[in-house]
Scaffold this motif. Sequence first.
Motif, PDB file in Angstrom:
ATOM      1  N   LEU A  17       8.271   6.046   4.888  1.00  0.00           N
ATOM      2  CA  LEU A  17       9.232   5.521   5.497  1.00  0.00           C
ATOM      3  C   LEU A  17      10.299   6.581   5.566  1.00  0.00           C
ATOM      4  O   LEU A  17      10.801   6.891   4.469  1.00  0.00           O
ATOM      5  N   GLY A  18      10.899   6.744   6.947  1.00  0.00           N
ATOM      6  CA  GLY A  18      12.145   7.649   7.057  1.00  0.00           C
ATOM      7  C   GLY A  18      11.567   9.137   6.593  1.00  0.00           C
ATOM      8  O   GLY A  18      12.566   9.696   5.936  1.00  0.00           O
ATOM      9  N   GLY A  19      10.592   9.545   6.499  1.00  0.00           N
ATOM     10  CA  GLY A  19      10.068  10.655   6.068  1.00  0.00           C
ATOM     11  C   GLY A  19       9.632  10.714   4.212  1.00  0.00           C
ATOM     12  O   GLY A  19       9.503  11.783   3.841  1.00  0.00           O
ATOM     13  N   TYR A  20       9.841   9.624   3.874  1.00  0.00           N
ATOM     14  CA  TYR A  20      10.018   9.509   2.444  1.00  0.00           C
ATOM     15  C   TYR A  20       8.535   8.722   1.841  1.00  0.00           C
ATOM     16  O   TYR A  20       8.061   7.894   2.530  1.00  0.00           O
ATOM     17  N   PHE A  21       8.066   9.204   0.755  1.00  0.00           N
ATOM     18  CA  PHE A  21       6.774   8.621   0.189  1.00  0.00           C
ATOM     19  C   PHE A  21       7.090   7.390  -0.514  1.00  0.00           C
ATOM     20  O   PHE A  21       7.885   7.222  -1.507  1.00  0.00           O
ATOM     21  N   ILE A  22       6.492   6.144  -0.385  1.00  0.00           N
ATOM     22  CA  ILE A  22       6.684   4.939  -1.071  1.00  0.00           C
ATOM     23  C   ILE A  22       5.426   4.408  -1.683  1.00  0.00           C
ATOM     24  O   ILE A  22       4.512   4.009  -0.871  1.00  0.00           O
ATOM     25  N   PRO A  23       5.180   4.462  -2.821  1.00  0.00           N
ATOM     26  CA  PRO A  23       3.857   4.012  -3.675  1.00  0.00           C
ATOM     27  C   PRO A  23       3.502   2.678  -3.513  1.00  0.00           C
ATOM     28  O   PRO A  23       4.742   1.889  -3.281  1.00  0.00           O
ATOM     29  N   LYS A  24       2.524   2.251  -3.464  1.00  0.00           N
ATOM     30  CA  LYS A  24       2.009   0.600  -3.604  1.00  0.00           C
ATOM     31  C   LYS A  24       2.764   0.311  -4.767  1.00  0.00           C
ATOM     32  O   LYS A  24       2.570   0.732  -5.843  1.00  0.00           O
ATOM     33  N   GLY A  25       3.309  -1.147  -4.596  1.00  0.00           N
ATOM     34  CA  GLY A  25       3.736  -1.779  -5.704  1.00  0.00           C
ATOM     35  C   GLY A  25       5.316  -1.426  -5.859  1.00  0.00           C
ATOM     36  O   GLY A  25       6.037  -1.929  -6.523  1.00  0.00           O
ATOM     37  N   THR A  26       6.158  -0.744  -5.017  1.00  0.00           N
ATOM     38  CA  THR A  26       7.410  -0.412  -5.042  1.00  0.00           C
ATOM     39  C   THR A  26       8.375  -1.560  -4.331  1.00  0.00           C
ATOM     40  O   THR A  26       7.782  -2.021  -3.527  1.00  0.00           O
ATOM     41  N   LYS A  76       0.913  -1.205  -0.053  1.00  0.00           N
ATOM     42  CA  LYS A  76      -0.106  -0.033   0.303  1.00  0.00           C
ATOM     43  C   LYS A  76       0.873   1.075   0.026  1.00  0.00           C
ATOM     44  O   LYS A  76       1.969   1.309   0.222  1.00  0.00           O
ATOM     45  N   ASP A  77       0.342   2.418  -0.320  1.00  0.00           N
ATOM     46  CA  ASP A  77       0.961   3.522  -0.138  1.00  0.00           C
ATOM     47  C   ASP A  77       1.578   3.862   1.281  1.00  0.00           C
ATOM     48  O   ASP A  77       0.651   3.677   2.137  1.00  0.00           O
ATOM     49  N   THR A  78       2.707   4.133   1.554  1.00  0.00           N
ATOM     50  CA  THR A  78       3.209   4.325   2.843  1.00  0.00           C
ATOM     51  C   THR A  78       4.442   5.313   2.982  1.00  0.00           C
ATOM     52  O   THR A  78       4.838   5.815   2.073  1.00  0.00           O
TER      53      THR A  78
END
Length: 493
Positions: free
Chosen positions: A381-390, A377-379
């Motif tokens: 981590l460490g202040g950065y955006f990580i889209p779903k499917g990464t 899911k979109d999340t």
Amino acid sequence: MILQAVLDFFDVKGCLVFIFVFLLVMDIIRNRPPPNFPPGPWSLPFLGNIFTKLDFKSMDKMAEDYGPVYSLRRGNERIVFISGYKMVKEALVHQLNSFADRPINPLFHVIFKGIGIVLSNGYMWKNQRKFANTHLRSFGEGKKGLEHYIQLESNFLCEAFREEQGRGFNPHFILNNAVGNIISSVVFGHRFEYSDENFQKVLRLDNEAVILSGSALAQLYDVFPGILKYLPGPHQTIHSNYYQIIDILQVEIDKHKEDWDPENPRDYVDMYLTEINKMKEDPKAGFNTESLIICTLELLEAGTESVATTLRWALVYMMIYPEIQEKVQAEIDRVIGQSRQPNMSDRPNMPYTDAVIHEIQRIGNIVPLGFPKMSSKDTTLGGYFIPKGTTITTNLSSVLFDNNEWESPNTFNPDHFLDSDGQFRKREAFLPFSAGKRVCLGENLARMELFLFFTTLVQRFSFSPVPGALPSLKGVLGFTHSPENFLVRALPQ
């Protein structure tokens, strides 16, 4: 005519320039990272960072430059790398539901096809993992049954070492065979003699595939699978090796089918055949003949390579640090003696031996980058955006060597696992089996194997190098981090 030819030439040239510029713009637009995506080095158009090595040492250097959460582009895919205990724990433990899926890895997808235990997702994965976990717990009445099998195999292993009569020998495939026999007993209901040609072939084919899969050329297949599948390279050897292993495993499964009795299951294969019949109305659970072959391959590979490699590192470190070997032997003499075999109830009374085994796992760094995961899911981590499917890679090596967690991370030091009273202490940054929902299924079995095999070997032998041939600590980096081939002398105690 000459003028027309010149004009035609410039028309062709102009057309090619236009196409190139168009593709370049499309590449920039298509591969533009989302806002607040983890940073990373500048990437080449169309190719990305394909010339950046994906080994753990290169990843450590990248983390120094870009921080514990950074990214690389491989072709059209952006991969996020996570380093250091704090951030790896955040991803795998505190956000365990965000990074529980597996991405499609083209190099392995050819063989494993997203089914089985390791590379499946969702409902199928939950069912396959639960089934395997249940069988591991129930096999031979649980831990006692597994302990008995390991003790028996330890005797066969020691006999094979004794037959070398103190000469220098390469223990690589003897250890692989011994460890492989434990999971073979679980899966097939029997062990293989060390002289069994078919099983030796499986071990050698698998070992070659594991080493090659960590090479830069093999990893390039993940970037351009559509092109490289038609070209020669290490990926062809990897796929060929796995197909040959599958053929051998198929023979074992066919033997089971011939005398299979659903009322009296003997092993994992028998229980799986029963489950296939039981789950016919639920095909999404993935219980079928094809999945059985893949699950068998996964269990055999995962249940052999990491433990056998750790034991090889154990022999290396015992040879290089004979004073530590002597302290282990002194503790064995004090707690067990020479009249009986080690058992799991001895471990709480052997803190130094336990600490040595843990330190071998830590500094041996067997699976430095773990296996890739994918954000479900979109999340953030460490202040950065990580889209779903990464796709996500957790650098387990950076945890095992984290300067903030270990007193002397680059030194072989069993005191890392001992308190001021000499008692064993657990360390949160000890994550050789990964963590979270995708933690290694066979962790408990592996811990049992390492303790029983190691203590039995050091109880019965003293290990020393061949004169003038001290083993190297450099290691060979494939999918796993293993010792270079070495010779060892096993001198009876």
